[in-house]
Design an enzyme around this catalytic site. Structure first.
Site, PDB file in Angstrom:
ATOM      1  N   TYR A  69      56.922  43.823  14.968  1.00  0.00           N
ATOM      2  CA  TYR A  69      57.140  44.245  16.263  1.00  0.00           C
ATOM      3  C   TYR A  69      57.969  45.183  16.615  1.00  0.00           C
ATOM      4  O   TYR A  69      58.597  45.843  15.656  1.00  0.00           O
ATOM      5  CB  TYR A  69      57.934  42.920  16.838  1.00  0.00           C
ATOM      6  CG  TYR A  69      57.108  41.644  17.008  1.00  0.00           C
ATOM      7  CD1 TYR A  69      56.365  41.462  18.196  1.00  0.00           C
ATOM      8  CD2 TYR A  69      56.974  40.660  16.053  1.00  0.00           C
ATOM      9  CE1 TYR A  69      55.547  40.325  18.336  1.00  0.00           C
ATOM     10  CE2 TYR A  69      56.254  39.654  15.899  1.00  0.00           C
ATOM     11  CZ  TYR A  69      55.387  39.421  17.161  1.00  0.00           C
ATOM     12  OH  TYR A  69      54.446  38.273  17.132  1.00  0.00           O
ATOM     13  N   CYS A  70      58.145  45.578  17.852  1.00  0.00           N
ATOM     14  CA  CYS A  70      59.162  46.936  18.066  1.00  0.00           C
ATOM     15  C   CYS A  70      60.504  46.511  17.398  1.00  0.00           C
ATOM     16  O   CYS A  70      60.920  45.365  17.522  1.00  0.00           O
ATOM     17  CB  CYS A  70      59.389  46.948  19.825  1.00  0.00           C
ATOM     18  SG  CYS A  70      60.764  47.902  20.440  1.00  0.00           S
ATOM     19  N   PRO A  71      61.102  47.557  17.075  1.00  0.00           N
ATOM     20  CA  PRO A  71      60.923  48.943  16.802  1.00  0.00           C
ATOM     21  C   PRO A  71      60.149  49.222  15.418  1.00  0.00           C
ATOM     22  O   PRO A  71      59.909  50.438  15.196  1.00  0.00           O
ATOM     23  CB  PRO A  71      62.224  49.594  16.668  1.00  0.00           C
ATOM     24  CG  PRO A  71      62.892  48.711  16.095  1.00  0.00           C
ATOM     25  CD  PRO A  71      62.466  47.239  16.444  1.00  0.00           C
ATOM     26  N   MET A  72      59.411  48.474  14.769  1.00  0.00           N
ATOM     27  CA  MET A  72      59.125  48.510  13.473  1.00  0.00           C
ATOM     28  C   MET A  72      57.804  49.553  13.423  1.00  0.00           C
ATOM     29  O   MET A  72      57.886  50.588  12.686  1.00  0.00           O
ATOM     30  CB  MET A  72      58.805  47.541  12.758  1.00  0.00           C
ATOM     31  CG  MET A  72      59.992  46.480  12.297  1.00  0.00           C
ATOM     32  SD  MET A  72      61.433  47.678  11.817  1.00  0.00           S
ATOM     33  CE  MET A  72      60.660  48.312  10.101  1.00  0.00           C
ATOM     34  N   ASP A  96      51.174  44.064  18.014  1.00  0.00           N
ATOM     35  CA  ASP A  96      52.108  43.974  19.235  1.00  0.00           C
ATOM     36  C   ASP A  96      51.609  45.013  20.315  1.00  0.00           C
ATOM     37  O   ASP A  96      51.632  46.310  20.145  1.00  0.00           O
ATOM     38  CB  ASP A  96      53.416  44.284  18.770  1.00  0.00           C
ATOM     39  CG  ASP A  96      54.749  44.421  19.884  1.00  0.00           C
ATOM     40  OD1 ASP A  96      54.198  43.846  21.245  1.00  0.00           O
ATOM     41  OD2 ASP A  96      55.419  44.933  19.640  1.00  0.00           O
TER      42      ASP A  96
END
Lengths: 77, 162
Positions: free
Chosen positions: A15-18, A42
């Site tokens: 998920y964000c920010p990955m 995502d």
């Protein structure tokens, strides 16, 4: 759209920010002109990747959706 | 990024809540990954986020020591601002985050350091709480006051207070 990528980054399940952080790190190791393919699920990446590319000066080439899987393509400038 | 206009992000992390700290580092890391200079200024309860896990109980008067004893700080000890429920809610949230492969706060801090996020600790709050430079994680390399923050904020377009 058929895209040939020089490198693929698997961000499925992240998920964000990955996905954006990993994209940024991968691009640092790539040469100008090379294309990075990022696979993610995502859906935020559909908006985030064009935003990232426009602010970093890289080129967003487009995306492909296959069920939950989203493949986005960016070219390093 | 040869643009003349100012770019960059500053975040004041005033809160010592786990959820707020996660949100702050999420934005900081994203901005850093977008090539922007990012400065995080930790003040008041926010100092707890960057305290060493194994940190000592501060120094100074009994009041300062008591404050650090009641709230030891450190990324692993932070609680949710809501639904903490004596720690059960926080533990559940951490479990859910792990199930979704979301990075922990400690991992987010390490990532911020790798991405070049500047982390500053507020020296005024440090004095108030009996903390010295040794009480903080090594990723915090600068210790400064509000003028340093404001100077950074004036050079940045995005300035957040969390």
């Amino acid at each position: 759209m058929v895209m040939k990528a020089d490198r693929t980054l698997d961000c499925v399940g992240l998920y964000c920010p990955m996905p954006i952080v990993k994209t940024s790190q991968a691009m640092m190791e790539m040469q100008p002109g090379e294309v990075l393919e990022v696979i993610a699920d995502d859906r935020g990446i559909k908006s985030d990747m064009p935003a990232w590319a426009s602010k970093t000066g890289n080129e967003f080439l487009g995306l492909k959706e296959d069920g939950d899987e989203i493949r986005v393509y960016v070219r390093k400038k | 990024m040869a643009e003349e206009r100012k770019r960059g992000v500053t975040i004041v992390l005033f809160s010592g809540d786990l959820d707020r700290a996660l949100a702050a580092f999420n934005i900081a890391n994203t901005a850093a990954a977008m090539g922007l200079p990012v400065t995080m200024f930790f003040t008041f309860w926010g100092l707890g986020v960057i305290k060493k896990e194994e940190g000592r109980v501060g120094s100074g008067s009994w009041m300062k020591r008591a404050m650090n004893l009641i709230d030891r700080g450190g990324a692993k000890r932070l609680k949710l601002s809501r639904m903490n429920m004596g720690g059960v809610g926080t533990a559940m949230m951490k479990k859910l985050m792990a199930e979704h492969r979301m990075p922990s706060l400690g991992e987010m801090i390490a990532m911020a350091d790798q991405l070049g996020v500047r982390m500053l600790a507020c020296t005024t709050s440090m004095a108030l709480m009996g903390l010295t430079e040794k009480d903080f994680i090594p990723q915090v390399r600068e210790f400064a006051g509000a003028a340093t923050y404001v100077s950074n904020a004036l050079d940045s377009e995005v300035n957040l207070f969390i």
